[in-house]
Design a protein around this motif. Structure first.
Motif, PDB file in Angstrom:
ATOM      1  N   PRO A 129     114.066  67.938 118.852  1.00  0.00           N
ATOM      2  CA  PRO A 129     115.108  69.008 119.463  1.00  0.00           C
ATOM      3  C   PRO A 129     116.413  68.804 118.542  1.00  0.00           C
ATOM      4  CG  PRO A 129     113.956  67.927 120.982  1.00  0.00           C
ATOM      5  CD  PRO A 129     113.808  67.533 119.687  1.00  0.00           C
ATOM      6  N   TYR A 130     117.179  69.619 117.854  1.00  0.00           N
ATOM      7  CA  TYR A 130     118.493  69.762 117.280  1.00  0.00           C
ATOM      8  C   TYR A 130     119.908  69.598 118.329  1.00  0.00           C
ATOM      9  CZ  TYR A 130     123.419  70.460 115.451  1.00  0.00           C
ATOM     10  OH  TYR A 130     124.311  70.014 115.074  1.00  0.00           O
ATOM     11  N   TYR A 131     119.684  69.205 118.771  1.00  0.00           N
ATOM     12  CA  TYR A 131     121.022  67.938 120.314  1.00  0.00           C
ATOM     13  C   TYR A 131     122.384  68.301 119.621  1.00  0.00           C
ATOM     14  CZ  TYR A 131     117.037  66.102 122.409  1.00  0.00           C
ATOM     15  OH  TYR A 131     116.036  65.958 122.624  1.00  0.00           O
ATOM     16  N   GLU A 132     123.675  69.912 119.656  1.00  0.00           N
ATOM     17  CA  GLU A 132     125.234  70.036 120.100  1.00  0.00           C
ATOM     18  C   GLU A 132     126.138  68.864 120.674  1.00  0.00           C
ATOM     19  OE1 GLU A 132     127.437  71.465 117.461  1.00  0.00           O
ATOM     20  OE2 GLU A 132     125.723  73.048 117.737  1.00  0.00           O
ATOM     21  N   GLY A 133     126.620  68.408 119.795  1.00  0.00           N
ATOM     22  CA  GLY A 133     127.489  67.386 120.325  1.00  0.00           C
ATOM     23  C   GLY A 133     127.908  66.082 119.391  1.00  0.00           C
ATOM     24  N   GLU A 134     128.372  65.460 120.043  1.00  0.00           N
ATOM     25  CA  GLU A 134     129.668  64.109 119.295  1.00  0.00           C
ATOM     26  C   GLU A 134     128.242  63.217 119.227  1.00  0.00           C
ATOM     27  OE1 GLU A 134     133.253  62.666 119.810  1.00  0.00           O
ATOM     28  OE2 GLU A 134     132.187  61.703 121.519  1.00  0.00           O
ATOM     29  N   ALA A 135     128.013  63.224 117.922  1.00  0.00           N
ATOM     30  CA  ALA A 135     127.367  61.803 117.176  1.00  0.00           C
ATOM     31  C   ALA A 135     128.012  60.170 116.872  1.00  0.00           C
ATOM     32  CB  ALA A 135     127.176  62.014 115.677  1.00  0.00           C
ATOM     33  N   VAL A 136     127.375  58.914 117.622  1.00  0.00           N
ATOM     34  CA  VAL A 136     128.258  58.026 117.832  1.00  0.00           C
ATOM     35  C   VAL A 136     127.034  56.902 116.781  1.00  0.00           C
ATOM     36  CG1 VAL A 136     129.907  59.008 119.636  1.00  0.00           C
ATOM     37  CG2 VAL A 136     127.655  56.887 120.035  1.00  0.00           C
ATOM     38  N   ARG A 137     127.145  55.691 116.659  1.00  0.00           N
ATOM     39  CA  ARG A 137     126.749  54.297 116.686  1.00  0.00           C
ATOM     40  C   ARG A 137     127.274  53.271 117.249  1.00  0.00           C
ATOM     41  NH1 ARG A 137     125.282  52.867 109.843  1.00  0.00           N
ATOM     42  NH2 ARG A 137     124.300  54.560 110.835  1.00  0.00           N
ATOM     43  N   ILE A 138     126.447  52.718 117.929  1.00  0.00           N
ATOM     44  CA  ILE A 138     126.826  51.722 118.838  1.00  0.00           C
ATOM     45  C   ILE A 138     126.276  50.183 117.990  1.00  0.00           C
ATOM     46  CG2 ILE A 138     127.051  49.776 120.720  1.00  0.00           C
ATOM     47  CD1 ILE A 138     127.878  52.383 121.864  1.00  0.00           C
ATOM     48  N   MET A 139     127.392  49.287 117.445  1.00  0.00           N
ATOM     49  CA  MET A 139     127.145  48.757 116.077  1.00  0.00           C
ATOM     50  C   MET A 139     127.619  47.146 116.884  1.00  0.00           C
ATOM     51  SD  MET A 139     128.559  48.564 112.080  1.00  0.00           S
ATOM     52  CE  MET A 139     128.225  47.178 111.447  1.00  0.00           C
ATOM     53  N   MET A 140     126.374  46.053 116.845  1.00  0.00           N
ATOM     54  CA  MET A 140     126.700  44.968 117.245  1.00  0.00           C
ATOM     55  C   MET A 140     126.352  44.013 115.624  1.00  0.00           C
ATOM     56  SD  MET A 140     124.825  44.744 121.020  1.00  0.00           S
ATOM     57  CE  MET A 140     125.827  43.337 121.001  1.00  0.00           C
ATOM     58  N   ILE A 141     127.173  42.591 115.528  1.00  0.00           N
ATOM     59  CA  ILE A 141     126.809  42.019 115.185  1.00  0.00           C
ATOM     60  C   ILE A 141     126.630  40.612 115.597  1.00  0.00           C
ATOM     61  CG2 ILE A 141     127.768  40.772 112.932  1.00  0.00           C
ATOM     62  CD1 ILE A 141     129.024  43.086 111.383  1.00  0.00           C
ATOM     63  N   GLY A 142     125.960  39.848 115.650  1.00  0.00           N
ATOM     64  CA  GLY A 142     126.059  38.838 116.976  1.00  0.00           C
ATOM     65  C   GLY A 142     126.153  39.196 118.175  1.00  0.00           C
ATOM     66  N   LEU A 150     113.772  43.469 119.790  1.00  0.00           N
ATOM     67  CA  LEU A 150     113.620  43.220 118.843  1.00  0.00           C
ATOM     68  C   LEU A 150     113.829  41.821 118.626  1.00  0.00           C
ATOM     69  CD1 LEU A 150     113.981  47.102 117.782  1.00  0.00           C
ATOM     70  CD2 LEU A 150     112.102  45.939 118.939  1.00  0.00           C
ATOM     71  N   LYS A 151     114.625  41.109 118.878  1.00  0.00           N
ATOM     72  CA  LYS A 151     115.333  40.031 118.075  1.00  0.00           C
ATOM     73  C   LYS A 151     116.058  40.185 116.800  1.00  0.00           C
ATOM     74  CE  LYS A 151     111.306  37.312 120.385  1.00  0.00           C
ATOM     75  NZ  LYS A 151     109.928  36.500 119.802  1.00  0.00           N
ATOM     76  N   MET A 152     116.316  41.105 117.003  1.00  0.00           N
ATOM     77  CA  MET A 152     117.310  41.590 115.983  1.00  0.00           C
ATOM     78  C   MET A 152     118.747  40.472 115.913  1.00  0.00           C
ATOM     79  SD  MET A 152     116.724  45.915 115.354  1.00  0.00           S
ATOM     80  CE  MET A 152     117.519  46.056 113.675  1.00  0.00           C
ATOM     81  N   ASP A 153     119.643  40.451 114.702  1.00  0.00           N
ATOM     82  CA  ASP A 153     120.590  39.830 114.899  1.00  0.00           C
ATOM     83  C   ASP A 153     122.115  41.002 114.784  1.00  0.00           C
ATOM     84  OD1 ASP A 153     120.083  36.860 114.794  1.00  0.00           O
ATOM     85  OD2 ASP A 153     119.189  37.015 113.044  1.00  0.00           O
ATOM     86  N   MET A 154     122.064  41.759 114.015  1.00  0.00           N
ATOM     87  CA  MET A 154     122.397  42.278 114.184  1.00  0.00           C
ATOM     88  C   MET A 154     121.983  43.853 114.187  1.00  0.00           C
ATOM     89  SD  MET A 154     123.728  42.496 109.773  1.00  0.00           S
ATOM     90  CE  MET A 154     124.642  43.067 109.325  1.00  0.00           C
ATOM     91  N   ILE A 155     122.438  45.258 114.697  1.00  0.00           N
ATOM     92  CA  ILE A 155     122.171  46.714 114.657  1.00  0.00           C
ATOM     93  C   ILE A 155     123.344  47.776 114.687  1.00  0.00           C
ATOM     94  CG2 ILE A 155     121.869  46.387 117.042  1.00  0.00           C
ATOM     95  CD1 ILE A 155     119.486  47.946 117.804  1.00  0.00           C
ATOM     96  N   GLY A 156     122.160  48.777 114.259  1.00  0.00           N
ATOM     97  CA  GLY A 156     123.358  50.131 114.622  1.00  0.00           C
ATOM     98  C   GLY A 156     122.870  50.948 114.900  1.00  0.00           C
ATOM     99  N   ASN A 157     122.841  51.282 116.673  1.00  0.00           N
ATOM    100  CA  ASN A 157     121.814  52.378 116.643  1.00  0.00           C
ATOM    101  C   ASN A 157     122.939  53.670 116.790  1.00  0.00           C
ATOM    102  OD1 ASN A 157     119.859  50.170 117.992  1.00  0.00           O
ATOM    103  ND2 ASN A 157     119.936  51.136 119.354  1.00  0.00           N
TER     104      ASN A 157
END
Length: 262
Positions: A159-172, A214-221
């Motif tokens: 579905p298309y969701y009307e709203g605010e798009a954000v990214r949670i980004m983690m390095i370590g 997922l044992k990731m060292d960095m991620i951007g959700n």
């Protein structure tokens, strides 16, 4: 005892980041901005020289980037099972967008139902719908539609969701929340008005859980904060952009240098 060669491989690292790492590392560096040839033999990773003919053994690899032909390369790094940043096995699991999404949705508190369309198949949507295909991010390979649509590629639909798009980004252990922007419904990290914002604790906890599982060292959700207050996970970036913001870039470089010097 494993032999040390005092040599690291940097793959996909841009000139500015290479210069920074080179200034802080006293050993030898093999640097490739595109995917190099490698050989894994008897537990040793050999990488083609930056210049000239032949291959040399390396102790560690830092990989950054997304390329059309990178899956086989990172699979080779995972088979080597040596020191790689980010974790090569996690990159293998997360390189292809749809399988990675399947894993992430099983872990996230903010999963939303997805549909699936085979290449060449048609689907009829009564509500505003988004199709996504391929293994690129940054707003590419997406189509918004209502009614009948035939997919040229294997795609997910949602579905298309009307709203605010954000990214949670983690390095370590370091994290940020970034407000994604764009001139239309496609949002990304690249527009000039994209920037940092206060971190949503629930989204941070969700991202951390996925990253650790997922044992990731960095991620951007990427998430949508819908107008009704609901939150939805959209996609997982296994190699999030580290050059868009200088604060992020500096954390990346310091994290990489700390890892190299272990």
């Amino acid at each position: 005892m494993k032999q040390k060669y005092n040599r690291i491989g940097l793959v996909g690292i841009e000139q500015e980041e290479y210069d920074s790492i080179k200034a802080q590392y006293s050993g030898h560096i093999i640097w490739h901005q595109s995917i190099p040839k490698i050989v894994v033999k008897e537990g040793v990773l050999y990488m083609e020289k930056s210049n000239g003919i032949g291959m040399l053994p390396v102790d560690k690899v830092v990989y950054y980037g997304i390329y059309d032909n990178d899956f086989e390369f990172i699979t080779g790094l995972a088979i080597w099972n040596g020191d790689c940043y980010p974790n090569a096995a996690a990159m293998v699991d997360c390189r292809f967008k749809i399988p990675c999404l399947v894993k992430a949705l099983s872990l996230s508190r903010f999963s939303a139902p997805r549909g699936f369309v085979s290449a060449g198949a048609s689907v009829n949507a009564t509500n505003d719908t988004v199709a996504k295909w391929g293994n690129w991010h940054c707003g590419e390979n997406k189509h918004r539609f209502t009614g009948e649509w035939e997919s040229e590629f294997t795609a997910t639909i949602e579905p298309y969701y009307e709203g605010e798009a954000v990214r949670i980004m983690m390095i370590g252990d370091t994290y940020w929340q970034i407000k994604l922007e764009g001139d239309d419904w496609l949002k990304s990290i690249h527009p000039e008005n994209a920037g940092f914002m206060p971190v949503d604790d629930d989204l941070l906890a969700d991202t951390l859980h996925i990253k650790e599982a997922l044992k990731m060292d960095m991620i951007g959700n990427d998430y949508i904060l819908a107008k009704d207050g609901s939150k939805y996970l959209l996609e997982v970036n296994h190699i999030p952009n580290i050059t868009r913001f200088e604060d992020v870039r500096q954390v990346y470089l310091s994290t990489v240098m700390e890892w190299i010097n272990k």
